[in-house]
Design a protein around this motif. Structure first.
Motif, PDB file in Angstrom:
ATOM      1  N   GLU A  16      -2.632 -24.413  81.418  1.00 53.73           N
ATOM      2  CA  GLU A  16      -2.239 -24.520  80.021  1.00 53.73           C
ATOM      3  C   GLU A  16      -2.153 -25.987  79.595  1.00 53.73           C
ATOM      4  O   GLU A  16      -2.393 -26.323  78.433  1.00 53.73           O
ATOM      5  CB  GLU A  16      -0.883 -23.823  79.828  1.00 53.73           C
ATOM      6  N   ASP A  17      -1.851 -26.868  80.546  1.00 57.00           N
ATOM      7  CA  ASP A  17      -1.774 -28.299  80.240  1.00 57.00           C
ATOM      8  C   ASP A  17      -3.108 -28.835  79.732  1.00 57.00           C
ATOM      9  O   ASP A  17      -3.142 -29.721  78.876  1.00 57.00           O
ATOM     10  CB  ASP A  17      -1.333 -29.094  81.474  1.00 57.00           C
ATOM     11  N   GLU A  18      -4.215 -28.302  80.256  1.00 53.53           N
ATOM     12  CA  GLU A  18      -5.532 -28.742  79.797  1.00 53.53           C
ATOM     13  C   GLU A  18      -5.740 -28.371  78.327  1.00 53.53           C
ATOM     14  O   GLU A  18      -6.258 -29.157  77.543  1.00 53.53           O
ATOM     15  CB  GLU A  18      -6.644 -28.125  80.651  1.00 53.53           C
ATOM     16  N   LEU A  19      -5.328 -27.173  77.940  1.00 53.92           N
ATOM     17  CA  LEU A  19      -5.466 -26.742  76.551  1.00 53.92           C
ATOM     18  C   LEU A  19      -4.565 -27.577  75.638  1.00 53.92           C
ATOM     19  O   LEU A  19      -4.960 -27.963  74.540  1.00 53.92           O
ATOM     20  CB  LEU A  19      -5.154 -25.252  76.412  1.00 53.92           C
ATOM     21  N   ARG A  20      -3.373 -27.902  76.111  1.00 55.83           N
ATOM     22  CA  ARG A  20      -2.482 -28.780  75.334  1.00 55.83           C
ATOM     23  C   ARG A  20      -3.098 -30.162  75.166  1.00 55.83           C
ATOM     24  O   ARG A  20      -3.025 -30.756  74.090  1.00 55.83           O
ATOM     25  CB  ARG A  20      -1.116 -28.896  76.003  1.00 55.83           C
ATOM     26  N   SER A  21      -3.718 -30.655  76.213  1.00 57.35           N
ATOM     27  CA  SER A  21      -4.388 -31.951  76.145  1.00 57.35           C
ATOM     28  C   SER A  21      -5.518 -31.925  75.119  1.00 57.35           C
ATOM     29  O   SER A  21      -5.667 -32.855  74.315  1.00 57.35           O
ATOM     30  CB  SER A  21      -4.927 -32.323  77.534  1.00 57.35           C
ATOM     31  N   LEU A  22      -6.306 -30.850  75.139  1.00 59.04           N
ATOM     32  CA  LEU A  22      -7.392 -30.721  74.174  1.00 59.04           C
ATOM     33  C   LEU A  22      -6.848 -30.648  72.754  1.00 59.04           C
ATOM     34  O   LEU A  22      -7.374 -31.283  71.837  1.00 59.04           O
ATOM     35  CB  LEU A  22      -8.245 -29.489  74.481  1.00 59.04           C
ATOM     36  N   LEU A  55      -7.038 -22.356  70.979  1.00 62.68           N
ATOM     37  CA  LEU A  55      -6.970 -23.206  69.795  1.00 62.68           C
ATOM     38  C   LEU A  55      -7.941 -22.650  68.773  1.00 62.68           C
ATOM     39  O   LEU A  55      -9.043 -22.228  69.121  1.00 62.68           O
ATOM     40  CB  LEU A  55      -7.372 -24.649  70.125  1.00 62.68           C
ATOM     41  N   ALA A  56      -7.549 -22.655  67.521  1.00 62.44           N
ATOM     42  CA  ALA A  56      -8.447 -22.285  66.431  1.00 62.44           C
ATOM     43  C   ALA A  56      -8.724 -23.557  65.652  1.00 62.44           C
ATOM     44  O   ALA A  56      -7.806 -24.300  65.302  1.00 62.44           O
ATOM     45  CB  ALA A  56      -7.810 -21.240  65.530  1.00 62.44           C
ATOM     46  N   VAL A  57      -9.998 -23.809  65.404  1.00 56.36           N
ATOM     47  CA  VAL A  57     -10.405 -25.004  64.670  1.00 56.36           C
ATOM     48  C   VAL A  57     -11.181 -24.555  63.440  1.00 56.36           C
ATOM     49  O   VAL A  57     -12.192 -23.859  63.554  1.00 56.36           O
ATOM     50  CB  VAL A  57     -11.284 -25.940  65.535  1.00 56.36           C
ATOM     51  N   ALA A  58     -10.702 -24.945  62.260  1.00 55.94           N
ATOM     52  CA  ALA A  58     -11.391 -24.622  61.005  1.00 55.94           C
ATOM     53  C   ALA A  58     -12.469 -25.669  60.781  1.00 55.94           C
ATOM     54  O   ALA A  58     -12.187 -26.861  60.733  1.00 55.94           O
ATOM     55  CB  ALA A  58     -10.398 -24.621  59.843  1.00 55.94           C
ATOM     56  N   VAL A  59     -13.707 -25.203  60.693  1.00 57.86           N
ATOM     57  CA  VAL A  59     -14.828 -26.118  60.470  1.00 57.86           C
ATOM     58  C   VAL A  59     -15.651 -25.620  59.293  1.00 57.86           C
ATOM     59  O   VAL A  59     -15.717 -24.429  59.025  1.00 57.86           O
ATOM     60  CB  VAL A  59     -15.721 -26.264  61.728  1.00 57.86           C
ATOM     61  N   GLY A  60     -16.239 -26.531  58.586  1.00 57.26           N
ATOM     62  CA  GLY A  60     -17.063 -26.185  57.436  1.00 57.26           C
ATOM     63  C   GLY A  60     -18.356 -26.963  57.476  1.00 57.26           C
ATOM     64  O   GLY A  60     -18.806 -27.414  58.529  1.00 57.26           O
ATOM     65  N   SER A  61     -18.917 -27.160  56.319  1.00 58.52           N
ATOM     66  CA  SER A  61     -20.183 -27.875  56.234  1.00 58.52           C
ATOM     67  C   SER A  61     -19.939 -29.380  56.339  1.00 58.52           C
ATOM     68  O   SER A  61     -18.815 -29.832  56.466  1.00 58.52           O
ATOM     69  CB  SER A  61     -20.866 -27.545  54.908  1.00 58.52           C
ATOM     70  N   GLY A  62     -20.988 -30.131  56.245  1.00 61.37           N
ATOM     71  CA  GLY A  62     -20.866 -31.582  56.272  1.00 61.37           C
ATOM     72  C   GLY A  62     -20.787 -32.165  57.662  1.00 61.37           C
ATOM     73  O   GLY A  62     -20.205 -33.223  57.858  1.00 61.37           O
ATOM     74  N   GLY A  63     -21.329 -31.463  58.652  1.00 60.18           N
ATOM     75  CA  GLY A  63     -21.386 -32.019  60.001  1.00 60.18           C
ATOM     76  C   GLY A  63     -20.126 -31.857  60.818  1.00 60.18           C
ATOM     77  O   GLY A  63     -19.970 -32.514  61.837  1.00 60.18           O
ATOM     78  N   MET A  64     -19.219 -30.988  60.384  1.00 60.27           N
ATOM     79  CA  MET A  64     -17.979 -30.821  61.140  1.00 60.27           C
ATOM     80  C   MET A  64     -18.227 -30.212  62.512  1.00 60.27           C
ATOM     81  O   MET A  64     -17.481 -30.484  63.451  1.00 60.27           O
ATOM     82  CB  MET A  64     -16.980 -29.999  60.348  1.00 60.27           C
ATOM     83  N   GLY A  65     -19.278 -29.400  62.632  1.00 60.97           N
ATOM     84  CA  GLY A  65     -19.623 -28.864  63.944  1.00 60.97           C
ATOM     85  C   GLY A  65     -19.988 -29.980  64.906  1.00 60.97           C
ATOM     86  O   GLY A  65     -19.610 -29.965  66.077  1.00 60.97           O
ATOM     87  N   ALA A  66     -20.709 -30.986  64.402  1.00 57.52           N
ATOM     88  CA  ALA A  66     -21.087 -32.135  65.237  1.00 57.52           C
ATOM     89  C   ALA A  66     -19.860 -32.960  65.613  1.00 57.52           C
ATOM     90  O   ALA A  66     -19.755 -33.455  66.737  1.00 57.52           O
ATOM     91  CB  ALA A  66     -22.111 -32.994  64.515  1.00 57.52           C
ATOM     92  N   VAL A  67     -18.919 -33.101  64.683  1.00 53.47           N
ATOM     93  CA  VAL A  67     -17.681 -33.829  64.973  1.00 53.47           C
ATOM     94  C   VAL A  67     -16.935 -33.120  66.101  1.00 53.47           C
ATOM     95  O   VAL A  67     -16.490 -33.753  67.064  1.00 53.47           O
ATOM     96  CB  VAL A  67     -16.791 -33.952  63.716  1.00 53.47           C
TER      97      VAL A  67
END
Length: 125
Positions: A16-22, A55-67
């Motif tokens: 779980e520490d790895e996920l917290r680190s991420l 973790l849930a990450v909200a991503v949209g357009s504008g290159g957020m997938g690349a970020v």
């Protein structure tokens, strides 16, 4: 999450520490600030706190997938070599990333593919 954004779920093999680190790593990235949420297991009887599951990450357009891909690649590169990250969509499509020799460009393409196929689902061509 605002309109036009997609949510990607991240899970990490290992502790779980790895996920917290991420989570901490992603929260410090300017392009992802405020877009990362942690999900914990429900409390079991006698437990003081639930375990961190994803973790849930909200991503949209504008290159957020690349970020996101660049952040993941950098973070993975600093971890132990036998770790795996699973990136998935709500409908269960996944990309698994092995920490051994992660390719940031390939990861960015895989994440963009997940995001783009999610946008076109249900839209006849």
């Amino acid at each position: 999450m605002s309109e036009g954004e997609r949510e990607l779920w991240l899970r990490v093999s290992g502790s779980e520490d790895e996920l917290r680190s991420l989570r901490d790593w992603l929260r410090h990235e300017d392009g992802l600030r405020g877009r990362v949420r942690a999900f914990q297991s429900p409390l079991a009887p006698g437990e003081m706190g639930g375990a961190l599951d994803a973790l849930a990450v909200a991503v949209g357009s504008g290159g957020m997938g690349a970020v996101l891909a660049n952040c993941l690649s950098t973070w993975i590169g600093q971890r132990r070599s036998d770790m795996r990250i699973t990136v998935s969509t709500r409908d269960g499509r996944t990309v698994e990333v092995d920490a051994k020799g992660v390719d940031p460009q390939a990861l960015a393409r895989d994440i963009e593919r997940l995001l783009n196929s999610d946008e076109t689902e249900g839209n006849p061509q």
